[in-house]
Design an enzyme around this catalytic site. Structure first.
Site, PDB file in Angstrom:
ATOM      1  N   SER A 149       0.813  -1.320  -0.073  1.00  0.00           N
ATOM      2  CA  SER A 149       0.051  -0.079   0.135  1.00  0.00           C
ATOM      3  C   SER A 149       0.837   1.387   0.119  1.00  0.00           C
ATOM      4  CB  SER A 149      -0.849   0.141   1.275  1.00  0.00           C
ATOM      5  OG  SER A 149      -1.540  -1.264   1.502  1.00  0.00           O
ATOM      6  N   HIS A 177      -1.286  -2.774  -7.280  1.00  0.00           N
ATOM      7  CA  HIS A 177      -1.739  -2.393  -5.709  1.00  0.00           C
ATOM      8  C   HIS A 177      -3.506  -2.586  -6.110  1.00  0.00           C
ATOM      9  CE1 HIS A 177      -3.072   0.852  -2.652  1.00  0.00           C
ATOM     10  NE2 HIS A 177      -3.063  -0.405  -2.104  1.00  0.00           N
ATOM     11  N   GLU A 189      -3.842   0.320  -8.843  1.00  0.00           N
ATOM     12  CA  GLU A 189      -2.858   0.994  -9.052  1.00  0.00           C
ATOM     13  C   GLU A 189      -1.583   0.187  -9.524  1.00  0.00           C
ATOM     14  OE1 GLU A 189      -2.525   4.871  -6.525  1.00  0.00           O
ATOM     15  OE2 GLU A 189      -2.365   3.082  -5.354  1.00  0.00           O
ATOM     16  N   ASN A 227      -3.593   5.929  -1.583  1.00  0.00           N
ATOM     17  CA  ASN A 227      -3.487   6.226  -0.308  1.00  0.00           C
ATOM     18  C   ASN A 227      -2.949   7.507   0.207  1.00  0.00           C
ATOM     19  OD1 ASN A 227      -4.560   3.617   0.818  1.00  0.00           O
ATOM     20  ND2 ASN A 227      -2.817   2.603   0.198  1.00  0.00           N
TER      21      ASN A 227
HETATM   22  P1  NAD Z   1      -3.873  -9.648   6.270  1.00  0.00           P
HETATM   23  O1  NAD Z   1      -3.323  -9.361   7.460  1.00  0.00           O
HETATM   24  O2  NAD Z   1      -5.240  -9.981   6.196  1.00  0.00           O
HETATM   25  O3  NAD Z   1      -3.148 -11.023   5.414  1.00  0.00           O
HETATM   26  C1  NAD Z   1      -1.783 -10.999   5.349  1.00  0.00           C
HETATM   27  C2  NAD Z   1      -1.470 -12.729   5.218  1.00  0.00           C
HETATM   28  O4  NAD Z   1      -0.009 -12.915   5.135  1.00  0.00           O
HETATM   29  C3  NAD Z   1      -1.786 -13.542   6.308  1.00  0.00           C
HETATM   30  O5  NAD Z   1      -2.561 -14.383   6.048  1.00  0.00           O
HETATM   31  C4  NAD Z   1      -0.596 -14.114   7.045  1.00  0.00           C
HETATM   32  O6  NAD Z   1      -0.642 -15.239   7.616  1.00  0.00           O
HETATM   33  C5  NAD Z   1       0.252 -13.867   5.700  1.00  0.00           C
HETATM   34  N1  NAD Z   1       1.634 -13.952   5.806  1.00  0.00           N
HETATM   35  C6  NAD Z   1       2.526 -13.426   6.845  1.00  0.00           C
HETATM   36  N2  NAD Z   1       3.619 -13.580   6.650  1.00  0.00           N
HETATM   37  C7  NAD Z   1       3.683 -14.366   5.658  1.00  0.00           C
HETATM   38  C8  NAD Z   1       5.120 -14.740   5.011  1.00  0.00           C
HETATM   39  N3  NAD Z   1       6.107 -14.720   5.406  1.00  0.00           N
HETATM   40  N4  NAD Z   1       4.705 -15.845   3.918  1.00  0.00           N
HETATM   41  C9  NAD Z   1       3.525 -16.036   3.665  1.00  0.00           C
HETATM   42  N5  NAD Z   1       2.228 -15.538   4.035  1.00  0.00           N
HETATM   43  C10 NAD Z   1       2.581 -14.662   5.242  1.00  0.00           C
HETATM   44  O7  NAD Z   1      -3.414  -8.365   5.358  1.00  0.00           O
HETATM   45  P2  NAD Z   1      -4.051  -7.794   4.063  1.00  0.00           P
HETATM   46  O8  NAD Z   1      -5.242  -6.562   4.549  1.00  0.00           O
HETATM   47  O9  NAD Z   1      -4.529  -8.597   3.077  1.00  0.00           O
HETATM   48  O10 NAD Z   1      -3.084  -6.669   3.535  1.00  0.00           O
HETATM   49  C11 NAD Z   1      -1.984  -7.596   2.688  1.00  0.00           C
HETATM   50  C12 NAD Z   1      -1.148  -6.643   1.921  1.00  0.00           C
HETATM   51  O11 NAD Z   1      -1.905  -5.762   0.916  1.00  0.00           O
HETATM   52  C13 NAD Z   1      -0.393  -5.372   2.562  1.00  0.00           C
HETATM   53  O12 NAD Z   1       0.804  -4.834   2.039  1.00  0.00           O
HETATM   54  C14 NAD Z   1      -1.333  -4.205   2.707  1.00  0.00           C
HETATM   55  O13 NAD Z   1      -0.830  -2.991   2.964  1.00  0.00           O
HETATM   56  C15 NAD Z   1      -1.896  -4.275   1.223  1.00  0.00           C
HETATM   57  N6  NAD Z   1      -3.350  -3.575   1.076  1.00  0.00           N
HETATM   58  C16 NAD Z   1      -4.222  -4.170   1.989  1.00  0.00           C
HETATM   59  C17 NAD Z   1      -5.720  -3.181   1.837  1.00  0.00           C
HETATM   60  C18 NAD Z   1      -6.671  -3.475   2.625  1.00  0.00           C
HETATM   61  O14 NAD Z   1      -7.631  -2.735   2.597  1.00  0.00           O
HETATM   62  N7  NAD Z   1      -6.582  -4.271   3.925  1.00  0.00           N
HETATM   63  C19 NAD Z   1      -5.842  -2.724   0.461  1.00  0.00           C
HETATM   64  C20 NAD Z   1      -4.829  -2.646  -0.377  1.00  0.00           C
HETATM   65  C21 NAD Z   1      -3.508  -3.310  -0.391  1.00  0.00           C
END
Ligand code: NAD
Length: 319
Positions: A149, A177, A189, A227
């Site tokens: 993000s 993104h 994005e 963002n």
């Molecule tokens: P989340 O916490 O829901 O999921 C992350 C997952 O990654 C978990 O299932 C965890 O077990 C896994 N994980 C952790 N360490 C790991 C590793 N070493 N190898 C493999 N898996 C691993 O997080 P999310 O909300 O899905 O966000 C993920 C990414 O997407 C982040 O970079 C976040 O900034 C980005 N993002 C989030 C949103 C949002 O609205 N939540 C929107 C756009 C982008």
């Protein structure tokens, strides 16, 4: 950055712009026959499911936690069942999409995919470690995309080699993104780092378009476009709550009824995850040094308390 500005200058104006225009030149687009997704949380699971449904590619879904994989696939089943029940897709299409998802806890299983999308938590060291491993594990032609993000793509790409002049892997690193929730939001994005090649860029845009998404190009700048605009707005809503300018419902209601957004900012922050919001504000603040991006104290305290929003059952609201 210059290339995309020049292209943007020649775009037709008006609301149909995104659909009528593609950034890619087909000659540069590499074929994508398989996908790897790292992280089966809310973003990774959504990306894997939409890729299986729309692009119809086999998806290897990696997570370090078996519990997260189980939870993610259960959620995928629920989403597919809902689509079938509402007659948005047929039972055959749902079964076909589900059959394309292969869960695993081994990142080594990404040794033969054409395209990888990483969606692990927004922790810079975690992402750079994963890209350093991917440079060794993934095929030498694979596109290595991140769903970050806010973290610099140039920095993530640099982690693929200890030699900065070695562009073998870093030229294949890019950001796709996706917006949350992935099955619903069309926008993606696309951000290139300094090292990213034009073929990587074109292939990434073509692939997200195959997934039914609309690409917008942003420079590799803190927070990118979405963002950079959204997070200060959510942070300001938290400051308004913290300093008593308005109550929780008043803040959300005025923005919903006054600016026609589907969710108020505090509900939206809970939905995104307060840890993710804080991580992005920290990057904006640290990278720009501008105090206008200072995260709200209340946001920090809530993350300290483990009140991360919807995913932990408690945030500005209870779930
Ligand atoms: P989340 O916490 O829901 O999921 C992350 C997952 O990654 C978990 O299932 C965890 O077990 C896994 N994980 C952790 N360490 C790991 C590793 N070493 N190898 C493999 N898996 C691993 O997080 P999310 O909300 O899905 O966000 C993920 C990414 O997407 C982040 O970079 C976040 O900034 C980005 N993002 C989030 C949103 C949002 O609205 N939540 C929107 C756009 C982008």
């Amino acid at each position: 950055m210059f290339a995309s500005s020049i292209r943007l200058a020649s775009l037709p104006k008006g609301p149909s712009m995104a659909r009528s225009f593609s950034y890619t030149s087909p000659a540069r687009v590499a074929e994508v026959k398989s996908l790897g997704v790292i992280g089966a949380g809310q973003m990774g699971l959504g990306i894997a499911l939409v890729a299986a449904q729309r692009a119809q590619v086999p998806v290897t879904l990696v997570d370090s936690s078996q519990a997260s994989l189980d939870k993610g696939l259960k959620f995928a089943d629920k989403l597919l069942e809902k689509d079938v029940a509402k007659q948005r897709i047929t039972r055959e299409a749902a079964d076909a999409a589900r059959g394309l998802l292969t869960p695993t806890i081994k990142i080594d299983d990404l040794s033969s995919v054409d395209f990888v999308i990483e969606a692990v938590p927004e922790i810079p060291d975690l992402k750079t470690k994963i890209f350093s491993s991917l440079a060794q594990i993934a095929p030498k032609h694979a596109i290595l995309a991140t769903n970050t993000s806010s973290i610099s793509i140039t920095k993530i790409a640099a982690a693929t080699s200890t030699d900065p002049t070695d562009l073998q892997a870093s030229s294949r690193v890019i950001s796709t993104h996706f917006m949350n929730p992935v099955p619903i939001q069309k926008g993606v994005e696309i951000i290139r780092g300094l090292q990213t090649s034009q073929e990587t860029m074109d292939t990434a845009i073509a692939f997200v378009e195959r997934m039914g998404k609309v690409a917008s190009v942003s420079a590799d700048s803190p927070g990118f476009l979405a963002n950079r605009i959204l997070m200060p707005y959510l942070n300001e809503a938290v400051i308004c709550l913290e300093t008593g300018v308005g109550g929780r419902e008043d803040i959300d209601n005025i923005m919903k009824t006054g600016t026609n957004v589907p969710m108020g900012p505090l509900v939206l922050a809970d939905f995104i995850g307060l840890d993710t919001c804080l991580a992005i504000m920290n990057v904006l603040h640290q990278e720009t040094g501008d105090s206008k991006y200072r995260p709200a104290g209340l946001l920090r305290r809530m993350v300290d308390a483990g009140w991360l929003g919807r995913k932990s059952g408690k945030g500005f609201y209870d779930y």
